[in-house]
Write an enzyme that holds these catalytic residues in place. Structure first.
Site, PDB file in Angstrom:
ATOM      1  N   HIS A 133       1.132  -1.468   0.001  1.00 26.25           N
ATOM      2  CA  HIS A 133       0.283   0.202  -0.096  1.00 26.25           C
ATOM      3  C   HIS A 133       0.734   1.823   0.343  1.00 26.25           C
ATOM      4  CE1 HIS A 133      -3.063   2.818   0.464  1.00 26.25           C
ATOM      5  NE2 HIS A 133      -2.904   2.450   1.602  1.00 26.25           N
ATOM      6  N   ASP A 172      -7.266   9.365  -5.816  1.00 27.38           N
ATOM      7  CA  ASP A 172      -6.734   9.732  -4.959  1.00 27.38           C
ATOM      8  C   ASP A 172      -5.328  10.356  -4.634  1.00 27.38           C
ATOM      9  OD1 ASP A 172      -5.084   7.926  -3.846  1.00 27.38           O
ATOM     10  OD2 ASP A 172      -7.045   6.935  -2.596  1.00 27.38           O
ATOM     11  N   LYS A 195     -10.091  13.019  -3.865  1.00 25.81           N
ATOM     12  CA  LYS A 195     -10.721  11.692  -2.365  1.00 25.81           C
ATOM     13  C   LYS A 195     -10.839  12.805  -0.837  1.00 25.81           C
ATOM     14  CE  LYS A 195      -9.811   7.694  -1.023  1.00 25.81           C
ATOM     15  NZ  LYS A 195     -10.202   6.774  -0.640  1.00 25.81           N
ATOM     16  N   THR A 226     -14.296  -2.550  -0.717  1.00 27.33           N
ATOM     17  CA  THR A 226     -15.126  -2.614  -1.085  1.00 27.33           C
ATOM     18  C   THR A 226     -15.991  -2.633  -2.315  1.00 27.33           C
ATOM     19  OG1 THR A 226     -15.627  -0.086   0.033  1.00 27.33           O
ATOM     20  CG2 THR A 226     -15.778  -1.824   1.267  1.00 27.33           C
ATOM     21  N   GLY A 228     -16.045   1.356  -2.957  1.00 27.79           N
ATOM     22  CA  GLY A 228     -16.388   2.353  -2.481  1.00 27.79           C
ATOM     23  C   GLY A 228     -16.071   3.431  -3.450  1.00 27.79           C
TER      24      GLY A 228
HETATM   25  C1  R5P Z   1      -6.831   3.756   0.042  1.00 21.53           C
HETATM   26  O1  R5P Z   1      -6.046   4.381   0.601  1.00 21.53           O
HETATM   27  C2  R5P Z   1      -6.953   2.513  -1.114  1.00 21.53           C
HETATM   28  O2  R5P Z   1      -5.718   3.074  -1.556  1.00 21.53           O
HETATM   29  C3  R5P Z   1      -7.833   2.484  -1.521  1.00 21.53           C
HETATM   30  O3  R5P Z   1      -8.228   3.320  -2.339  1.00 21.53           O
HETATM   31  C4  R5P Z   1      -8.742   1.807  -0.906  1.00 21.53           C
HETATM   32  O4  R5P Z   1      -8.272   0.858   0.461  1.00 21.53           O
HETATM   33  C5  R5P Z   1     -10.164   1.285  -1.532  1.00 21.53           C
HETATM   34  O5  R5P Z   1     -11.249   0.528  -1.004  1.00 21.53           O
HETATM   35  P1  R5P Z   1     -12.781   0.929  -1.398  1.00 21.53           P
HETATM   36  O6  R5P Z   1     -12.588  -0.036  -2.310  1.00 21.53           O
HETATM   37  O7  R5P Z   1     -13.540   0.446   0.423  1.00 21.53           O
HETATM   38  O8  R5P Z   1     -12.844   2.017  -1.302  1.00 21.53           O
END
Ligand code: R5P
Length: 324
Positions: A133, A172, A195, A226, A228
């Site tokens: 990450h 983001d 974001k 998720t 989202g």
């Molecule tokens: C966040 O910093 C990660 O890079 C992803 O954007 C995030 O984990 C995605 O999560 P979700 O699919 O639940 O929005």
């Protein structure tokens, strides 16, 4: 590879298909293990064949159920250590808890660091993983960590599709570097979504930096959890006049209503890898799964032979240069 040599491959429960694919590419059989639960839920692991003096590679993503898979990995490593394995490499294609990488508020843990401590303490000598990450997680370990990337393979897939007027978009600001990397590899322009996260598991799009009107948007993230973040981003791209939206991510966590959201008409195709095992019922038609097995098997071979991993991507870079 010659299976008589001192190499052993072990596949944990998290992603046995990937372990089998790696095993067949390497021509090294998986060493059998026994994994079972006691009545109270405790995990029992036993390595069935000798690993004495061997270089052992344990393939286990710490994906959902993350605590079960992490604990199984730790117990396997303990068993290998006590069985006199010479060197233990944990192949963790998806590093769970990677998003808990810093103390953003008072009294929060840094669980990505805790996991690194646990793995090291259990006896892991080296980690091979994919698209952490944040890259700084490598520094949470005092042992070698090879953080491979899926972006070149995703780039090749996208170039082969000959997408008209593409633009790479980061959902983001934190993902900008990743998006720049993909944009360079496929020779496309870049846009960034601003974001914000008002609370855990919630996201809000404030602004879009860049012009996506009339373009084919390629959204790239490291994780789809998720869905989202990415599905909201796809809708905003269409509202801003994008022609179509493709979504790419290394890790298909796919929790909650992810598949429902990815099924939306706003999304043309979803390109992910098999760092996490995707259940058959989640493999809807628009999901393309790229295998990381070749990269991992070549990495294992090179680590076993004490060779550098830097050259792993040379072939794909050459192909990309010809396809751009
Ligand atoms: C966040 O910093 C990660 O890079 C992803 O954007 C995030 O984990 C995605 O999560 P979700 O699919 O639940 O929005």
């Amino acid at each position: 590879m010659d299976e008589k040599e001192h190499i052993r491959l072990i596949g944990g429960s998290a992603n046995s298909e990937l372990a089998e694919e790696i095993s067949s590419k390497l021509g090294v059989p998986l060493t059998p293990i026994e994994v079972k639960r006691f009545n109270d839920g405790e995990i029992y692991c036993k390595v069935k064949n000798s690993v004495r003096g061997c270089k052992v590679f344990v393939i286990q993503s710490t994906s959902n159920p993350v605590n079960e898979n992490l604990m199984e990995l730790l117990i396997l490593v303990d068993a290998l250590k006590r069985a006199s394995a010479k060197e233990i490499t944990a192949i963790i294609p998806y590093y769970g808890y990677g998003r808990q990488d810093r103390k953003a508020e008072p009294r929060e843990p840094i669980t990505a660091k805790l996991v690194a401590n646990l793995l090291t303490k259990a006896g892991v000598d080296r980690v091979i993983t994919f698209d952490l990450h944040v890259e700084q997680i490598q520094g949470f370990f005092d042992i070698p960590v090879d953080n491979l990337e899926a972006i070149p393979q995703i780039a090749e897939y996208l170039l082969d599709k000959k997408i008209v007027d593409p633009i790479v978009v980061s959902p983001d600001v934190g993902g900008t570097k990743r998006a720049i990397r993909l944009a360079k590899l496929i020779d496309a322009p870049l846009a960034i979504i601003d974001k914000r996260r008002p609370a855990h598991g919630e996201s809000k799009i404030m602004n879009v930096v860049g012009e996506v009107k009339g373009k084919t948007v390629i959204l790239i993230d490291d994780i789809i959890d998720t869905a989202g973040t990415i599905s909201k981003a796809a809708e905003v791209m269409l509202e801003k006049g994008a022609r179509e939206v493709y979504i790419c991510a290394s890790h298909a966590v796919f929790s909650g209503k992810a598949i429902e959201k990815l099924g939306s008409d706003a999304i043309k195709e979803v390109i992910v890898t098999n760092t996490i095992k995707i259940a058959d019922e989640k493999k809807i038609g628009k999901i393309k799964i790229i295998s990381v097995a070749s990269l991992l098997s070549e990495s294992i071979k090179r680590v076993y032979e004490g060779l550098p991993l830097g050259v792993l991507f040379e072939g794909i870079y050459d192909r990309l240069a010809k396809k751009r």
